[in-house]
Design a protein around this motif. Structure first.
Motif, PDB file in Angstrom:
ATOM      1  N   LEU A   1       4.592   1.351 -13.244  1.00 56.10           N
ATOM      2  CA  LEU A   1       4.287   1.828 -14.587  1.00 56.10           C
ATOM      3  C   LEU A   1       4.369   0.696 -15.609  1.00 56.10           C
ATOM      4  N   THR A   2       5.380  -0.142 -15.486  1.00 53.63           N
ATOM      5  CA  THR A   2       5.532  -1.277 -16.403  1.00 53.63           C
ATOM      6  C   THR A   2       4.394  -2.263 -16.232  1.00 53.63           C
TER       7      THR A   2
ATOM      8  N   ALA B   1       0.843  -1.206   0.000  1.00 52.64           N
ATOM      9  CA  ALA B   1       0.000   0.000   0.000  1.00 52.64           C
ATOM     10  C   ALA B   1       0.872   1.247   0.000  1.00 52.64           C
ATOM     11  N   GLU B   2       1.917   1.248   0.812  1.00 45.51           N
ATOM     12  CA  GLU B   2       2.807   2.409   0.861  1.00 45.51           C
ATOM     13  C   GLU B   2       3.527   2.614  -0.464  1.00 45.51           C
ATOM     14  N   SER B   3       3.873   1.506  -1.133  1.00 43.11           N
ATOM     15  CA  SER B   3       4.555   1.645  -2.420  1.00 43.11           C
ATOM     16  C   SER B   3       3.624   2.203  -3.490  1.00 43.11           C
ATOM     17  N   LEU B   4       2.318   2.061  -3.295  1.00 45.55           N
ATOM     18  CA  LEU B   4       1.343   2.542  -4.271  1.00 45.55           C
ATOM     19  C   LEU B   4       0.850   3.957  -3.986  1.00 45.55           C
ATOM     20  N   ARG B   5       1.183   4.490  -2.840  1.00 50.33           N
ATOM     21  CA  ARG B   5       0.713   5.835  -2.499  1.00 50.33           C
ATOM     22  C   ARG B   5       1.475   6.875  -3.303  1.00 50.33           C
TER      23      ARG B   5
ATOM     24  N   GLN C   1       4.523  10.916 -11.583  1.00 45.87           N
ATOM     25  CA  GLN C   1       5.949  10.968 -11.282  1.00 45.87           C
ATOM     26  C   GLN C   1       6.289  10.168 -10.034  1.00 45.87           C
ATOM     27  N   ASP C   2       5.307   9.963  -9.147  1.00 46.33           N
ATOM     28  CA  ASP C   2       5.545   9.218  -7.916  1.00 46.33           C
ATOM     29  C   ASP C   2       5.501   7.707  -8.126  1.00 46.33           C
ATOM     30  N   ALA C   3       4.976   7.259  -9.270  1.00 47.39           N
ATOM     31  CA  ALA C   3       4.874   5.829  -9.537  1.00 47.39           C
ATOM     32  C   ALA C   3       6.255   5.254  -9.828  1.00 47.39           C
TER      33      ALA C   3
ATOM     34  N   ALA D   1      -5.645  -0.984  -6.389  1.00 46.95           N
ATOM     35  CA  ALA D   1      -4.735  -0.190  -5.579  1.00 46.95           C
ATOM     36  C   ALA D   1      -3.995   0.828  -6.450  1.00 46.95           C
ATOM     37  N   LEU D   2      -3.548   0.400  -7.631  1.00 45.47           N
ATOM     38  CA  LEU D   2      -2.861   1.319  -8.533  1.00 45.47           C
ATOM     39  C   LEU D   2      -3.816   2.416  -9.011  1.00 45.47           C
ATOM     40  N   ALA D   3      -5.057   2.049  -9.296  1.00 45.33           N
ATOM     41  CA  ALA D   3      -6.043   3.052  -9.720  1.00 45.33           C
ATOM     42  C   ALA D   3      -6.313   4.032  -8.586  1.00 45.33           C
TER      43      ALA D   3
END
Length: 134
Positions: free
Chosen positions: A86-87, A70-74, A79-81, A116-118
């Motif tokens: 992104l891949t 979850a933290e990695s997706l916030r 630019q934060d992704a 989560a990505l959305a």
């Protein structure tokens, strides 16, 4: 904290009241909150939308994703992704449908990571049109 405890703390509603407001059978909510049933992403999206809750937090408390994921997706912008995110999204879109004429949301069942990505991107959910704009 269980998903039921988290939602009750955030909304102040009992399971019965939550089920009534969402139009879901009370027994189904009770099973999902107790862990006997699976909390599905669509129900979490409905709860997040209705009560303005963080979808990623709901997913963490439902054990659909880890707190670290979850933290990695916030983030607040593209630019934060991460390159990995992104891949993964690019590959998902390329493989999502057989034809460019078929909208992505009609060609695929979404995973917890997709939602989560959305949520990270701030994509708006529409139950008629699907979760993603692509």
């Amino acid at each position: 904290m269980t998903i039921g405890e988290y939602i009750k703390e955030k909304t102040g509603l009992s399971q019965r009241a939550l089920a009534a407001e969402l139009g879901i059978n009370h027994n189904a909510i009770q099973r999902r909150f107790s862990g006997a049933g699976t909390m599905d992403v669509q129900t979490l999206v409905m709860i997040a939308d209705r009560y303005n809750l963080d979808l990623l937090e709901l997913m963490v408390h439902s054990n659909l994703i880890s707190a670290q994921r979850a933290e990695s997706l916030r983030g607040t912008s593209l630019q934060d992704a991460s390159n990995e995110d992104l891949t993964a999204e690019l590959l998902r879109r390329l493989n999502a449908s057989d034809s460019a004429a078929v909208p992505v949301h009609q060609a695929r069942n979404y995973s917890a990571d997709d939602y989560a990505l959305a949520a990270k991107r701030g994509t708006v959910h529409s139950s008629e049109e699907g979760f993603f704009d692509a």
